[in-house]
Write a protein that holds these residues in place. Structure first.
Motif, short mmCIF file in Angstrom:
data_model
loop_
_atom_site.label_atom_id
_atom_site.label_comp_id
_atom_site.label_asym_id
_atom_site.label_seq_id
_atom_site.Cartn_x
_atom_site.Cartn_y
_atom_site.Cartn_z
N THR B 26 0.32 -1.55 -0.18
CA THR B 26 -0.08 -0.09 -0.05
C THR B 26 0.90 1.21 -0.24
OG1 THR B 26 -1.80 -1.19 0.80
CG2 THR B 26 -1.74 1.16 1.37
N ILE B 27 2.07 1.44 0.54
CA ILE B 27 2.48 2.53 0.90
C ILE B 27 3.74 2.80 0.18
CG2 ILE B 27 5.28 3.30 1.69
CD1 ILE B 27 4.55 1.32 4.70
N ARG B 28 3.59 1.63 -0.85
CA ARG B 28 4.33 3.05 -2.22
C ARG B 28 3.04 3.43 -3.66
NH1 ARG B 28 4.39 -2.98 -5.82
NH2 ARG B 28 5.52 -3.52 -3.95
N TYR B 29 1.41 3.62 -2.92
CA TYR B 29 0.55 4.38 -3.80
C TYR B 29 0.58 5.41 -2.77
CZ TYR B 29 -0.58 -0.69 -5.82
OH TYR B 29 -0.42 -1.63 -6.13
N VAL B 33 3.95 8.94 2.26
CA VAL B 33 4.29 8.18 2.88
C VAL B 33 5.90 7.39 2.53
CG1 VAL B 33 3.29 7.90 4.72
CG2 VAL B 33 2.83 5.80 2.91
N ARG B 34 6.44 6.91 3.26
CA ARG B 34 7.42 6.40 2.15
C ARG B 34 8.25 5.80 3.24
NH1 ARG B 34 11.15 10.70 3.48
NH2 ARG B 34 11.47 10.91 1.88
N PRO B 35 8.35 3.84 2.33
CA PRO B 35 8.68 2.79 3.43
C PRO B 35 10.19 2.71 3.24
CG PRO B 35 8.81 1.98 0.98
CD PRO B 35 8.39 3.80 0.92
N TYR B 36 10.05 2.39 5.53
CA TYR B 36 11.19 2.97 6.17
C TYR B 36 11.54 1.94 6.99
CZ TYR B 36 14.90 5.57 9.06
OH TYR B 36 16.39 6.40 9.50
N ALA B 37 11.59 1.41 7.28
CA ALA B 37 11.68 0.61 8.52
C ALA B 37 11.16 -0.73 9.34
CB ALA B 37 11.80 0.88 9.86
N VAL B 38 11.08 -1.43 9.27
CA VAL B 38 10.42 -2.67 9.80
C VAL B 38 11.07 -3.29 10.67
CG1 VAL B 38 11.36 -4.19 7.73
CG2 VAL B 38 9.46 -5.32 8.70
N ARG B 280 -6.57 1.44 -4.95
CA ARG B 280 -5.29 0.10 -4.48
C ARG B 280 -5.64 -1.02 -4.02
NH1 ARG B 280 -2.03 1.23 -9.05
NH2 ARG B 280 -1.71 4.00 -9.12
N THR B 281 -5.54 -0.96 -2.67
CA THR B 281 -5.69 -2.06 -1.68
C THR B 281 -5.85 -1.75 -1.13
OG1 THR B 281 -3.25 -1.11 0.24
CG2 THR B 281 -3.32 -2.94 -1.99
N GLY B 282 -6.82 -0.47 -0.78
CA GLY B 282 -7.87 -0.03 -0.07
C GLY B 282 -7.71 0.08 1.36
N TYR B 283 -6.18 0.18 1.62
CA TYR B 283 -5.66 0.56 2.66
C TYR B 283 -4.93 1.82 2.80
CZ TYR B 283 -6.24 -4.85 3.84
OH TYR B 283 -7.47 -5.64 3.86
N GLU B 284 -4.67 2.53 1.22
CA GLU B 284 -3.96 3.44 1.41
C GLU B 284 -4.93 4.76 1.96
OE1 GLU B 284 -6.35 1.69 -0.83
OE2 GLU B 284 -6.56 2.70 -2.95
N TYR B 285 -6.45 4.75 2.12
CA TYR B 285 -7.54 5.46 2.62
C TYR B 285 -7.30 5.34 4.37
CZ TYR B 285 -10.08 5.21 -1.37
OH TYR B 285 -10.25 4.94 -2.65
#
Lengths: 410, 410
Positions: B26-29, B33-38, B280-285
């Motif tokens: 989702t983050i890519r859409y 935000v940007r993917p940073y850490a896991v 997108r995934t629906g989680y973007e909202y």
């Protein structure tokens, strides 16, 4: 169908309302029966009905009709409250009888009537038409095929806005949502999951006269399955039933007159679907089943035998007991007195209400809590049925529920 | 969306399971935000996840992740049982947090956490995604238009066969159908009918370890409305919700990710329909709502504020109390001892079972009552999740229900 040279059965109709008309339309499509007689407390209405639908005889009372020895099958389409006496008379006169649902107000009444039918060897059946629809076989066959795996849950909803129809609102007439609408769902659950029920729980809201208006019913079965039924006499539902299994589900459109069946897999893809084949009114199947049984000298139909009639009424008794919904016909003298007093007070408050200026009424209705459902909301008449005046706006809506009863209902 | 010159938020994901992957996709859409850490208890899995989804940092513990001052928003996708401690740590480190549903196991835990969020002025939200879907607005707008008249009843069903997924079956992990599946329906009912509930009643069947497996929930509102919810972790449902009104009904397909809305009139004719616009995934909202709130220096989102998080958990607490479903985290020492004893006995009987010849097992399963649901039925793995060994075939399935509690849940 092979009729083996027998003549048609002379069919009689008791009542001249909506369902009586539906049956009169149906008779013309069923080769085993012919329209013969009709009766109504109003002789005029009986004559008009007979003329309209081509019945030979019109009677002003059930007794006159039953004295006519040419009557082969009596169909009863009067308010619930009349069924017990009318079915009893039919049996006593030795006339085969098909009575609209509910067969009568409660299980003890049905037990008495059906014992009498056995004693007198007279045919008796309940017109719970969905039991007779051929599509019911399709549903059970699909279930047995294993396509949805092991069935574990069933949900079904049935709701119509008939919340101002007089017979629905009147305790004297056996009103309330359960016996008129909910009973279809109980029959559907019984057809699909059987009657080995371990617990029933019901919760409802009430009309002004303390009848059940909307209810949520949960049946739990010894097998661990659950059936969840939603019933309303004020709200329009989608009439859908869903049988959930471990691998998918069966979706049935119109649980009150099966229209189609769709199978979804566990990813909710449609993997099979069936449409109901053409039918006349749909009531032809119950009439044919009665004609077959009478020809075969049986006193009950296989599709819904006497045991099943009683079993379903045990369920409605059980549910009404939880909801504390009782009919005057079931009350002792003291209870009846309280009921009449309550009813009179309600009528007085309603009349006072009607006399108040419209603006005040609207305000009071608002104060009663968002103006939903029976609390003074204005609903349209349906099917030209008699409407009660709007219920008193100030009447508080109640709700209740009951615990489990110790014994099983069936 | 106007970003007002701010940079992207650095998003961190806790956990590497199915939902963590969904969020990473989702983050890519989401431009905010940007993917940073896991982070994961397994450093290997964290590295693999980071590499796969383009995260800069991989940590072997939540503490390490929270010590990274560049983290702007933490998303928690671990089992329910971990949420309380993990959310608490995020808040204590001053890191904005979006936690998967349920926010934690019960309302008192949520109250404590959200009070801490207020005290520390840290953003906290629950990832109940259906609250954030734009189509929810379409549903409410259609309802408010009056097209179905006065709404009086709501029914919704949600069921998946996840009855052998480990986290669903394990009390230690906060298992059971209610917190994983039923919570969507409670949120849906809350969105549509609000939270002015006068009574809740729930009935269920149980898994081998006494978690709720399938449940029927009835909510009655002060307005006289009823919501009826059907939940299953063993059966596949149609995922449909229906809002019944006096003039028609609104049918919503997929109550877990709104797909379409259809309006039927009182004769069941389709009079309007809407399809969800592309997503997108629906989680973007939910991610965008969090980013907006953080930018605006708010500590909660409008779509599901802190009061609503607590309100829903009050409902699940109330329901679990009726069903007598409790988690070890909620037990005192004596209760814990009994629980561990029961669990050990169950494991022993299961092991004995597994050692018995296959033919005997099948026979025992049959004797346990039609072999439904968790009683030894073999179900496929889903989504590659960990499966528990089949439950002991001889374990009797129970069922229970509770009466009304005196206070309102919200």
């Amino acid at each position: 169908m092979i009729m083996l040279g027998f003549g048609k059965l002379n069919m009689a109709v008791v009542g001249t309302g909506y369902m009586a008309g539906k049956m009169a339309e149906t008779i013309r499509y069923v080769s085993e029966v012919r329209p013969y007689a009709v009766c109504s407390r109003s002789t005029d209405r009986a004559y008009e009905f007979a003329r309209k639908y081509g019945f030979k005889k019109a009677y002003g009372s059930l007794q006159e009709l039953l004295e006519d020895r040419k009557v082969d099958l009596v169909y009863i389409a009067t308010p619930h409250s009349e069924h017990y006496e009318q079915v009893k008379m039919c049996i006593e006169y030795g006339r085969p009888v098909l009575c609209e649902k509910p067969f009568c107000l409660n299980a003890p009444m049905a037990e008495e009537l059906l014992a009498l039918a056995h004693e007198k060897n007279v045919f008796a059946a309940e017109a719970m038409w969905i039991r007779f629809l051929p599509f019911a076989g399709q549903i059970l066959e699909t279930l047995r095929s294993g396509i949805i795996g092991e069935p574990v849950m069933l949900t079904a909803g049935l709701g119509y806005n008939v919340g101002r129809v007089r017979r629905m609102l009147d305790p004297d007439l056996g009103g309330g949502a359960l016996l008129d609408i909910g009973i279809y769902l109980l029959n559907f659950a019984s057809m699909v999951f059987g009657d080995d029920i371990s617990r029933i729980n019901a919760h409802c809201t009430y009309t002004a006269l303390q009848l059940d208006e909307q209810e949520s019913i949960t049946l739990r079965y010894s097998s661990g399955r659950i059936a969840q039924l939603a019933v309303s006499m004020v709200g329009v539902s989608d009439r859908r039933a869903v049988i959930s299994g471990t691998k998918g589900c069966i979706v049935i459109e119109n649980v009150n007159n099966f229209e189609s069946l769709t199978v979804l897999d566990s990813d909710h893809n449609k993997i099979a679907s069936y449409k109901r084949p053409g039918q006349r009114t749909g009531y032809e199947y119950e009439v044919r089943a009665c004609a077959r049984a009478i020809r075969d000298k049986r006193i009950e139909v296989e599709e819904m035998d006497h045991e099943q009639i009683i079993s379903i009424l045990h369920m409605t008794d059980h549910i009404r007991s939880q909801l504390k919904v009782r009919f005057p016909q079931e009350m002792n003298e003291q209870e009846l007195e309280a009921y009449h007093k309550f009813r009179a007070e309600h009528t007085a408050s309603r009349n006072k209400e009607t006399a108040a200026p419209a603006a005040d009424r609207a305000e009071e209705a608002g104060a009663a809590g968002e103006g939903t459902a029976s609390a003074g909301a204005d609903r349209p008449a349906e099917n030209g049925e008699t409407l009660l005046p709007a219920a008193a706006a100030g009447t508080e809506k109640g709700s209740a529920s009951g615990g489990d009863l110790p014994e099983e209902p069936a």
